[in-house]
Design an enzyme around this catalytic site. Structure first.
Site, mmCIF file in Angstrom:
data_model
loop_
_atom_site.group_PDB
_atom_site.id
_atom_site.type_symbol
_atom_site.label_atom_id
_atom_site.label_comp_id
_atom_site.label_asym_id
_atom_site.label_seq_id
_atom_site.Cartn_x
_atom_site.Cartn_y
_atom_site.Cartn_z
ATOM 1 C CG ASP A 191 34.533 47.540 47.180
ATOM 2 O OD1 ASP A 191 33.341 47.293 46.920
ATOM 3 O OD2 ASP A 191 34.881 48.446 47.971
ATOM 4 C CG HIS A 192 33.621 45.025 40.913
ATOM 5 N ND1 HIS A 192 33.453 45.210 39.563
ATOM 6 C CD2 HIS A 192 34.951 45.145 41.146
ATOM 7 C CE1 HIS A 192 34.641 45.416 38.993
ATOM 8 N NE2 HIS A 192 35.562 45.373 39.932
ATOM 9 N N GLY A 199 38.324 54.310 40.524
ATOM 10 C CA GLY A 199 37.086 53.635 40.219
ATOM 11 C C GLY A 199 36.746 53.510 38.748
ATOM 12 C CD GLU A 200 36.881 49.892 38.029
ATOM 13 O OE1 GLU A 200 35.953 49.595 38.830
ATOM 14 O OE2 GLU A 200 38.068 49.638 38.260
ATOM 15 N N GLY A 241 49.210 55.172 35.557
ATOM 16 C CA GLY A 241 50.007 56.101 34.769
ATOM 17 C C GLY A 241 50.827 56.999 35.667
ATOM 18 C CG ASN A 275 31.924 48.723 40.228
ATOM 19 O OD1 ASN A 275 31.178 47.758 40.149
ATOM 20 N ND2 ASN A 275 33.222 48.653 39.920
ATOM 21 C CB ALA A 288 47.537 57.387 38.983
#
Length: 322
Positions: A37-38, A105-106, A173, A109, A176
């Protein structure tokens, strides 16, 4: 019996091709589908970034396989109340079932409206609140809530699946993984991350499914496959949190062209026609505690990949894990 699925890359293929790949995955014997999903691809040369919810609807008419987003970020670009509606409609539509994979997310996006990119701890807190809000909306009740990050006023979702969508959370990590164990119905990892799986299980994830994702580059010539993987998907080899903070595809190109060698990509991505190389990359996921592994083929030769996996890999994965 281990489950092995196919990972559809919206960053590399146009929508109709993704639907065609879903059909081929079903015919090849894959058990399910992931789909990315981007809003942007990682690199301009990957070339695509279709709206995932439209593509999933078309897939649901083409194959009976279950579909999971890998992953949707419901904290910034799309309000979680809208993601909740999209997931509910998708769950009501897909014959094979639907799971909402979520993550923090990133910037690639999520930066597009000009909002500041929050720190990793804040994004994790936002995600936890977003998941709680979505679950409340999936009850079908009228919801009004003023939270730390999200407000809804008299929101109600009318179109609902028979059961609320499962929420699987991506984690890289211990913090998360701990959050995923508490709030999610399953875990998503992008590697055979034994420590992450262990933390997830210890934090409330015992008995919940773990799904893992892997990129490969099948091709009849291993050297050419390695070169293709380096050109098309070097972002997999980026270290640390780099992939979460770069805002544009050109920044990924600048970093990967400078830092990521063909050898570095090949160390993570099985390349070429040897089934043992592919199996050697898949097996550690199951050994680390994954229940399902989703494989994505880098590059244009999807037909050859599906023939290879149907004949040489999927039967041996299942024989290995009996």
């Amino acid at each position: 019996m281990p489950r092995i699925g196919y990972f559809l890359a919206t960053e590399q293929h146009p929508p109709r091709e993704l639907v065609r790949q879903a059909r081929m995955a079903h015919e090849a014997g894959f058990d399910g589908l992931w789909i990315s999903d981007h809003y942007h691809p990682w690199l301009d040369r990957q070339g695509q970034a279709s709206f995932v919810w439209s593509v999933i609807g078309a897939i649901g008419e083409a194959v009976p396989l279950p579909v999971t987003t890998a992953v949707t970020c419901p904290i910034r670009r799309i309000h979680p109340a809208i993601v909740a509606q999209a997931a509910a409609t998708t769950g009501a539509l897909l014959p094979g079932g639907f799971a909402l994979g979520v993550g923090t997310g990133e910037a690639l996006n999520e930066h597009i409206f000009g909002d500041p990119w929050p720190s990793a701890p804040e994004r994790l807190a936002m995600l936890e609140e977003a998941v709680g809000l979505m679950r409340e909306l999936w009850t079908g009740r009228l919801v009004s809530r003023r939270g730390t990050y999200y407000t809804v006023d008299g929101a109600r979702i009318y179109t609902l699946p028979e059961r609320p969508p499962r929420v699987l959370m991506s984690a890289f990590g211990p913090k998360a993984a701990d959050t995923a164990g508490r709030i999610a119905d399953g875990l998503i990892v992008m590697g055979p991350a034994e420590d992450t799986v262990r933390e997830f299980r210890a934090s409330g994830g015992e008995g919940k499914p773990v799904q893992g994702g892997l990129h490969v580059c099948w091709g009849p010539d291993a050297a050419r496959a390695r070169a293709l993987a380096r050109r098309q998907w070097p972002n997999d080899a980026l270290p640390g949190e780099t992939s979460q903070i770069l805002p544009l595809p050109r920044h990924f190109r600048q970093v990967t062209d400078e830092l990521i060698t063909e050898e570095r990509v090949a160390a993570q991505v099985p390349c070429g026609p040897d089934p043992e190389a592919h199996l050697a990359a898949i097996r550690p996921y199951y050994e680390a505690g994954a229940d399902e592994v989703y494989v994505s083929q880098i590059g244009p030769d999807q037909d050859g990949f599906f023939r290879f996996y149907a004949d040489e890999v999927i039967p041996r994965v299942r024989a290995d894990r009996r």
